[in-house]
Design an enzyme around this catalytic site. Structure first.
Site, short mmCIF file in Angstrom:
data_model
loop_
_atom_site.label_atom_id
_atom_site.label_comp_id
_atom_site.label_asym_id
_atom_site.label_seq_id
_atom_site.Cartn_x
_atom_site.Cartn_y
_atom_site.Cartn_z
N CYS A 2 -1.90 -65.54 -6.93
CA CYS A 2 -3.12 -65.87 -7.70
C CYS A 2 -3.50 -67.33 -7.49
O CYS A 2 -2.68 -68.17 -7.18
CB CYS A 2 -2.86 -65.65 -9.18
N ARG A 29 -4.23 -67.64 0.20
CA ARG A 29 -2.99 -67.26 -0.52
C ARG A 29 -2.89 -65.74 -0.67
O ARG A 29 -1.85 -65.23 -1.03
CB ARG A 29 -3.00 -67.89 -1.92
N TRP A 76 -3.74 -61.69 -7.45
CA TRP A 76 -2.87 -60.88 -6.60
C TRP A 76 -2.10 -60.00 -7.56
O TRP A 76 -1.25 -60.48 -8.33
CB TRP A 76 -1.94 -61.78 -5.79
N ASN A 100 -1.58 -67.37 -13.53
CA ASN A 100 -0.82 -67.06 -12.33
C ASN A 100 0.64 -66.97 -12.77
O ASN A 100 1.16 -67.90 -13.38
CB ASN A 100 -1.00 -68.16 -11.27
N GLY A 101 1.29 -65.84 -12.48
CA GLY A 101 2.70 -65.71 -12.87
C GLY A 101 2.96 -64.35 -13.48
O GLY A 101 2.12 -63.45 -13.43
N GLU A 481 12.85 -62.06 13.06
CA GLU A 481 11.53 -62.66 12.81
C GLU A 481 10.44 -61.85 13.50
O GLU A 481 9.40 -61.56 12.93
CB GLU A 481 11.53 -64.12 13.27
N LYS A 485 7.27 -60.08 11.68
CA LYS A 485 5.88 -60.30 12.10
C LYS A 485 5.17 -58.98 12.30
O LYS A 485 4.06 -58.75 11.84
CB LYS A 485 5.86 -61.12 13.39
N GLU A 488 4.73 -56.83 9.01
CA GLU A 488 3.89 -57.37 7.92
C GLU A 488 2.41 -57.38 8.30
O GLU A 488 1.56 -57.42 7.41
CB GLU A 488 4.35 -58.74 7.50
N HIS A 504 26.93 -49.50 16.63
CA HIS A 504 27.55 -49.21 15.32
C HIS A 504 26.58 -48.47 14.41
O HIS A 504 26.66 -48.60 13.19
CB HIS A 504 28.00 -50.52 14.67
N LYS A 606 0.28 -65.37 0.54
CA LYS A 606 0.75 -66.47 1.39
C LYS A 606 1.83 -67.28 0.68
O LYS A 606 2.72 -67.81 1.31
CB LYS A 606 -0.42 -67.40 1.74
C1 AGP Z 1 6.15 -64.86 6.80
O1 AGP Z 1 5.33 -64.39 7.85
C2 AGP Z 1 5.84 -64.22 5.49
N1 AGP Z 1 4.49 -64.49 5.14
C3 AGP Z 1 6.85 -64.52 4.41
O2 AGP Z 1 8.06 -63.92 4.79
C4 AGP Z 1 7.13 -66.01 4.13
O3 AGP Z 1 7.83 -66.59 5.21
C5 AGP Z 1 8.01 -66.10 2.87
O4 AGP Z 1 7.28 -65.58 1.79
C6 AGP Z 1 8.47 -67.52 2.56
O5 AGP Z 1 7.35 -68.33 2.27
P1 AGP Z 1 7.58 -69.92 2.20
O6 AGP Z 1 7.98 -70.38 3.57
O7 AGP Z 1 6.27 -70.48 1.76
O8 AGP Z 1 8.69 -70.16 1.20
#
Ligand code: AGP
Length: 611
Positions: A2, A29, A76, A100-101, A481, A485, A488, A504, A606
């Site tokens: 948010c 965000r 959000w 927000n929260g 990673e 990517k 997501e 395994h 974000k």
């Molecule tokens: C990464 O592509 C994601 N958007 C997510 O995993 C992100 O890295 C994670 O939420 C951590 O965010 P930060 O680096 O702002 O702490």
């Protein structure tokens, strides 16, 4: 997550437009609905809309809201589906609120509020705060006392902005968890989630601390603790660009940010490499690497994978034991931490709730806390003993790219500095590592040449329902990673696995419908990964091998799709950074073909400021 914007102005000509501009600056965000409320002629006037901000702007164009005090919000969804009814601001005739929260104990207040005649209109936890404040106002409490009395009862995370119908020159903010900044204007005051939200209005900001309440009028600021004790928070200049980042010639922010990486790494390393590129310079450390018994690394998501790469570097180059964990586990595992230990927290936003909580635990355990962040005034930075900045610039795409590779660059500097301090490498090795770092920007430019090949391979990936990424050593972290990517932003299930783990269990997944992306620079582990790739080929898996010329020469097969990257002369510092680019591009082009929202993928934010 948010976003919050509040304006209390005598001089603002168009408060509604300034509120919407602030929300636009917070779009990156992630959100799923938005709203604003202005106070004029003794009553609140509100617009709310699900979906993107254009829908809110359409309502404002149709029925313009006027007034010189207002609050606005991008939501959000946590409690309640993303629709107009659940969108903020929430209001009674006396008070309007944005939040927000997450309020963890909101259910316990509902019965008493219902029996007091309250009729809840939304499914949100925020509405409970609204009615608790409203009830206190009706009992004759002043706004600040009504807010304090409410906040003393609730548990959870909040950044709040509130307006009061009978007090048109008052705006109240409060913070516990998600950040909230106070902006200072000319006979105007502001509240915002961060410096970006207010950059079009002011650069003079102070940040509330957890447990602060701030009472604003157009000419005064009073900050107090829940206890009522008055406090001062420093006002600082925050140079955030006023212009909302634009995509330039790129179709998406993510594409632009992938291509910015040579420059952002150049900017970042320019701070840490000396002019001759043969030595390092960085903030003074409040500890000695020589006396450090262990490093603990804690982060979430992509930042965690940066930390995992760094684990290999600290252990292999500086011979430092490293424990790493994801913040959401670490904070509740409450692990014993060694005296004089160093804890490194990695976060692009510097506002990730779990990482902040983990940092608080480590501080309480007497660790020396380092923060690696991309936002200088973020909560993580402000609570750290020492801050190592990444200079990636604002990262708009929810899927982190340039922030990740600049995190790796900074972590490499830290690992090399630790090795030098602990004398686990020779002076010659130290200089070779520094020279390798200095090559990174040019090598990153070179790696981008694989873009066309990645675009073509993406067609193959879009047909899959499951995709495996394999790697060993630091390439194992890049495999995870890469899988993150892809999933997501394309919503295709993918998993990153240690190549040695294939037999395994995961090898049972392999058949001719499963693409397997092997990340294998021609380093000491190459042959081991190559034999895992053989196992995949034997089971008709579709193999995409990402390696350099030497690796592809050592191991080739007619069924392998090749992605050729520059040689990293088996320098362990270079390959994780370089091999991040093809996995970013594969994810980007797969998502592009699938037509998903690349920059703001569904369900994601974000900055995850709630746990
Ligand atoms: C990464 O592509 C994601 N958007 C997510 O995993 C992100 O890295 C994670 O939420 C951590 O965010 P930060 O680096 O702002 O702490």
């Amino acid at each position: 997550m948010c976003g919050i914007v509040g304006i209390l102005g005598k001089t603002s000509t168009d408060v509604a437009n300034a509120l919407v501009t602030g929300l636009k600056r917070l779009e990156y965000r992630g959100y799923d609905s938005a709203g604003m409320a202005l106070l004029s002629q003794g009553s609140f006037h509100r617009h709310r809309a699900s979906g993107k901000l254009v829908n809110l702007e359409a309502l404002q164009a149709e029925v313009p809201l006027v007034g010189n005090v207002g609050i606005a919000h991008t939501r959000w969804a946590t409690h309640g589906i993303p629709n107009e009814t659940n969108a903020h601001p929430h209001m009674t005739e006396r008070v309007a609120i944005v939040h927000n929260g997450i309020i963890e104990n909101h259910e316990e207040f509902r019965p008493a509020l219902l029996s007091a005649g309250v009729q809840f209109k939304s499914e949100t936890d925020t509405e409970v705060i609204l009615h608790l404040v409203d009830q206190a106002l009706m009992q004759g409490l002043a706004p600040v006392d009504a807010v304090r009395k409410t906040l003393e009862k609730i548990k959870g995370a909040y950044a709040l902005a509130l307006l009061f119908r009978e007090h048109p020159d008052v705006m109240i903010g409060a913070r516990h968890g998600p950040p909230l900044a106070v902006g200072y204007g000319q006979d105007e005051m502001y509240l915002g989630s961060d410096a970006t939200a207010l950059a079009h209005l002011t650069h003079r900001l102070s940040y509330l601390e957890d447990g602060d309440i701030v009472v604003l009028t157009s000419r005064s600021v009073e900050t107090l603790r829940l206890s009522g004790e008055r406090v001062q928070r420093p006002v600082r200049e925050h140079r955030v660009s006023q212009t909302i980042a634009d995509k330039g010639a790129f179709a998406h922010f993510m594409a632009k940010e992938i291509h910015e990486q040579p420059e952002t790494i150049r900017q970042t390393l320019g701070t840490y490499l000396n002019d001759a590129k043969s030595g390092l310079q960085h903030p003074d450390l409040p500890f000695s690497w020589h006396d450090t018994p262990r490093v603990t690394i804690v982060a979430c998501g992509t930042s965690y994978y940066a930390g995992l790469v760094a684990k290999y570097w600290f252990e292999s180059i500086a011979r430092l034991p490293v424990e790493i964990d994801i913040a959401s586990e670490f904070r509740y595992r409450t692990p014993p931490l060694p005296k004089d230990g160093v804890a490194i927290f990695i976060s692009q936003s510097g506002e990730t709730a779990d990482t902040l909580a983990a940092q608080a635990y480590a501080k309480a355990q007497g660790q020396h806390c380092l923060a690696i962040v991309n936002v200088p005034e973020s909560s993580l930075a402000r609570a750290a003993d020492c801050v190592f900045m990444t200079y990636a610039g604002t990262e708009i795409g929810v899927a982190s790219t340039k922030a990740f590779t600049t995190q790796l660059s900074v972590l490499a500097v830290l690992a090399i500095a630790a090795a030098q301090a602990r004398q686990t490498i020779s002076q010659g090795d130290f200089q070779n590592f520094c020279k390798a770092l200095a090559q990174l920007p040019a090598l990153m430019d070179e790696v981008l040449i694989c873009e066309q090949e990645c675009r073509e391979i993406a067609y193959q990936l879009t047909k899959a329902h499951d995709i495996l990424y394999l790697g060993r050593g630091t390439s194992y972290a890049i495999a995870m990673e890469g899988a993150l990517k892809l999933k997501e932003i394309s919503y295709i299930h993918a998993e990153g696995y240690a190549a040695g783990e294939l037999k395994h269990g995961p090898i049972a997944l392999i058949d001719d419908a499963v693409p397997v992306i092997a990340i294998a620079p021609s380093d000491a582990l190459f042959e081991k990964t190559a034999s895992n790739v053989q196992e995949v080929i034997a089971r008709k898996g579709q193999v995409i091998l990402i390696s350099d010329e030497e690796g592809h020469k050592k191991f080739s097969h007619p069924h392998i799709r090749r992605l050729v990257l520059p040689s990293t002369s088996s320098c362990c510092i270079l390959s994780p950074v370089l091999y991040s680019v093809p996995v970013q591009l594969l994810a980007y082009y797969t998502a592009l073909i699938k037509g998903t929202d690349v920059d703001q993928p569904r369900n994601l934010a974000k900055s995850v400021t709630v746990e």
